[in-house]
Scaffold this active site. Structure first.
Site, PDB file in Angstrom:
ATOM      1  CD1 TRP A  13      -7.788   5.248  -2.802  1.00 12.75           C
ATOM      2  CD2 TRP A  13      -7.478   3.378  -3.641  1.00 12.75           C
ATOM      3  NE1 TRP A  13      -8.184   4.289  -1.677  1.00 12.75           N
ATOM      4  CE2 TRP A  13      -7.798   3.134  -2.344  1.00 12.75           C
ATOM      5  CE3 TRP A  13      -7.274   1.991  -4.481  1.00 12.75           C
ATOM      6  CZ2 TRP A  13      -7.891   1.875  -1.627  1.00 12.75           C
ATOM      7  CZ3 TRP A  13      -7.185   0.802  -3.751  1.00 12.75           C
ATOM      8  CH2 TRP A  13      -7.468   0.891  -2.414  1.00 12.75           C
ATOM      9  CE  LYS A 106      -4.026   5.872   1.993  1.00 14.16           C
ATOM     10  NZ  LYS A 106      -3.385   5.008   1.431  1.00 14.16           N
ATOM     11  N   GLY A 140      -4.726   2.279   4.402  1.00 20.24           N
ATOM     12  CA  GLY A 140      -3.950   1.138   4.701  1.00 20.24           C
ATOM     13  C   GLY A 140      -3.103   0.791   3.353  1.00 20.24           C
ATOM     14  CB  SER A 142      -4.742  -0.651  -0.846  1.00 25.26           C
ATOM     15  OG  SER A 142      -4.922   0.816  -0.066  1.00 25.26           O
ATOM     16  CB  ALA A 144      -4.969   1.943  -7.417  1.00 21.87           C
ATOM     17  CE  LYS A 195       0.654   6.793   2.820  1.00 25.05           C
ATOM     18  NZ  LYS A 195       0.626   6.602   1.269  1.00 25.05           N
ATOM     19  CG  ASP A 248      -0.584   3.630   3.358  1.00 25.69           C
ATOM     20  OD1 ASP A 248      -0.074   3.129   2.344  1.00 25.69           O
ATOM     21  OD2 ASP A 248      -1.341   4.336   3.495  1.00 25.69           O
ATOM     22  CB  THR A 252       4.382   4.671   1.092  1.00 29.72           C
ATOM     23  OG1 THR A 252       2.942   4.463   1.343  1.00 29.72           O
ATOM     24  CG2 THR A 252       4.355   6.060   0.121  1.00 29.72           C
ATOM     25  CB  VAL A 283      -1.316  14.714  -6.392  1.00 33.09           C
ATOM     26  CG1 VAL A 283      -0.793  15.935  -5.456  1.00 33.09           C
ATOM     27  CG2 VAL A 283      -2.548  15.376  -7.169  1.00 33.09           C
ATOM     28  CD  GLU A 285      -3.132  13.798  -1.746  1.00 23.88           C
ATOM     29  OE1 GLU A 285      -2.744  14.692  -1.263  1.00 23.88           O
ATOM     30  OE2 GLU A 285      -3.850  13.602  -2.232  1.00 23.88           O
TER      31      GLU A 285
END
Lengths: 337, 337
Positions: A13, A106, A140, A142, A144, A195, A248, A252, A283, A285
């Site tokens: 990212w 995030k 948002g 996105s 990468a 999320k 998002d 996801t 990772v 997250e």
């Protein structure tokens, strides 16, 4: 007006956003934690581990030296959320007052339950220091790779200081990269973090072969529960209906590119944490966030059934099928957010 | 208590719901418009055109004769929305007072701009007739094939009469088929209809290869615009955040099984309406709804940029790429629903 921008973090990212700003004419530097990784990037002009297929122009400097912060007008924070505190503590002497910090990470910090912008303020602006930076969070839908490929995306720049949001918007906007502003920093950060837990649940459902109907229901109930938590913590409902929440979340939960969804799918197919995540370069997250979400929910007095079942699958050995059945078996009632 | 249930319409969704009710122990009859189709179903005990791979038990009667309505306690309306008025007008003499009507069709009637339940009331309960039926609409993320395969799904039974919603909930609920109730009939019907237009837009984006980020942004902005229209027409915002709004929207915009998304994809790849839809066995309801949405928006004084661009691609020969660029190029501003 060209800005001097330093990125802390040279993952996928960070690299994609660095390419975006470089194309807009800004002077870009990438700080990488690992000197070996920094040297590889600087020499090969590629980031094959995190963003394969995109060339770093020669004028993007890559360095493991925090002195790259000294001249920066803007600092973009793009390290994984679990490392942000440590990186900021080490980098603190190199920050300058008046710099604009743009957080692109995030997550919710384990233990402290701080969002990333709250963590920044705590580390960089301790009481009595008199130090103050502009601070905005960019969030948002996105991926990468798509942003690096200049495919269209729409994101949100959130700050409790309208100037910081507007400056971030101006900095990152491109014809194919739309940046909206928001004053609901808390909501944007909670949406972007929580999320990932719902994406783990969606992945588990996929791994169990439960189909698209079940996944769509999970996304819906998932947005309802993270909105509920957000409202209890002072965020605004409209943020969760927007790009940093719903947008998002949809990305996801439905995209093959999502790490959290992929990890969930591995769990649904019988894998166990942490082994199931061992092969992943980046990772997921949502694993840490599942724990933080549970603690935030307890603090706020809110129920998060999906997050709770995900946490049980990850850390209490609960069978994924039982976890999903527990969600489906909640007693029928009128629908409400 | 076993009910006598007649289905008007033997497409994929009608057949899947018929199998569901049959498994719950109800006595089920299927009415098919085309006598040849009815005979094939009755003899082969399969519905290969619309729901391949599922066997119709011998005790499900299939008939083209409206007399199958006379004894029914419940009538499920499962014909395409464009045919519902004609079917109801022909079937009217065979309806009985006190029957529960469950509408499973999604759409807004061309010209009248009535939702399907409004159309039912208009045709079956003309002023002065004294005729009254219970009436509920069943909607939400539910691909027929997955429901027939007993994969989990969650839907909404909406009615302005709580009794009708509760009876529909009791009738259709199964361990793997969750039915929530709602009083917002208008919102549930608008959500189920309008999402098909957004799915066309998402498909167009997919056909143009714009990626997952763009699709997630379209879903988000799409939900915002159909919510805006719903609110202007008296529906509730929470309905659009629920299964019949967001849930169905996510399903339709991201699943390979969605006809509307598939038609949009064909358009994005250069196909033209109506040729692009010629090979489709079932109706893409979003085509007609794109026109109705535009007219509803004009009536309500609301802007629906995505629906409008979809309508222009379908009926004014607008190039899909230009249409999507028009959406992306709207001036940057604070994000709001």
């Amino acid at each position: 007006m060209p800005e001097k921008v330093t990125f802390l973090g040279a993952g996928g990212w960070g690299t994609a956003l660095a390419l975006l700003l470089r194309e807009q004419g800004h002077q870009v530097r990438l700080w990488a934690h690992d000197p070996k990784h920094a040297r590889e990037l600087a020499e090969s002009r590629e980031n094959p581990a995190y963003l394969p297929g995109f060339r770093l122009p020669a004028d993007i400097e890559v360095t493991p030296d925090f002195r790259c912060l000294l001249e920066a007008g803007v600092v973009v924070l793009a390290v994984p959320s679990a490392h942000l505190r440590k990186v900021l503590e080490e980098a603190r002497p190199f920050f300058r007052p008046g710099q604009l910090l743009v957080n692109a990470a995030k997550g919710i910090e384990a233990g402290s339950l701080l969002t990333m912008s709250e963590l920044c303020r705590q580390v960089l602006e301790p009481k009595g220091s008199g130090f103050h930076c502009g601070l905005a969070t960019l969030s948002g839908p996105s991926h990468a790779q798509e942003v690096a490929a200049r495919l269209p995306a729409s994101v949100v720049a959130a700050s409790d200081e309208p100037k910081a949001a507007a400056r971030t918007q101006a900095l990152f906007s491109a014809s194919w990269f739309r940046v909206y502003t928001s004053r609901d920093l808390k909501g944007v950060e909670l949406g972007g973090s929580l999320k990932n837990v719902i994406a783990l649940a969606a992945g588990i459902a996929d791994g169990l072969g439960l189909g698209h109907n079940a996944r769509a229901a999970l996304v819906t109930r998932g947005l309802a529960e993270i909105t509920r938590l957000g409202l209890a913590l002072g965020a605004q409902a409209s943020t969760f209906a927007g790009l940093a929440g719903l947008g998002d979340l949809v990305l996801t939960c439905t995209s093959g590119l999502s790490r959290n969804r992929a990890l969930g799918e591995a769990l649904g197919k019988g894998g166990k944490w942490p082994e199931a995540g061992a092969g992943m370069k980046q990772v997921a997250e949502g694993v840490g966030t599942a724990v933080s979400a549970d603690q935030l929910a307890a603090r706020a007095g809110v129920e998060l059934p999906i997050c709770q079942e995900v946490r049980k699958v990850l850390f209490e050995g609960k069978a994924p099928r039982q976890a999903l059945e527990a969600l489906m078996a909640r007693s029928p009632k009128p629908e409400e957010a």
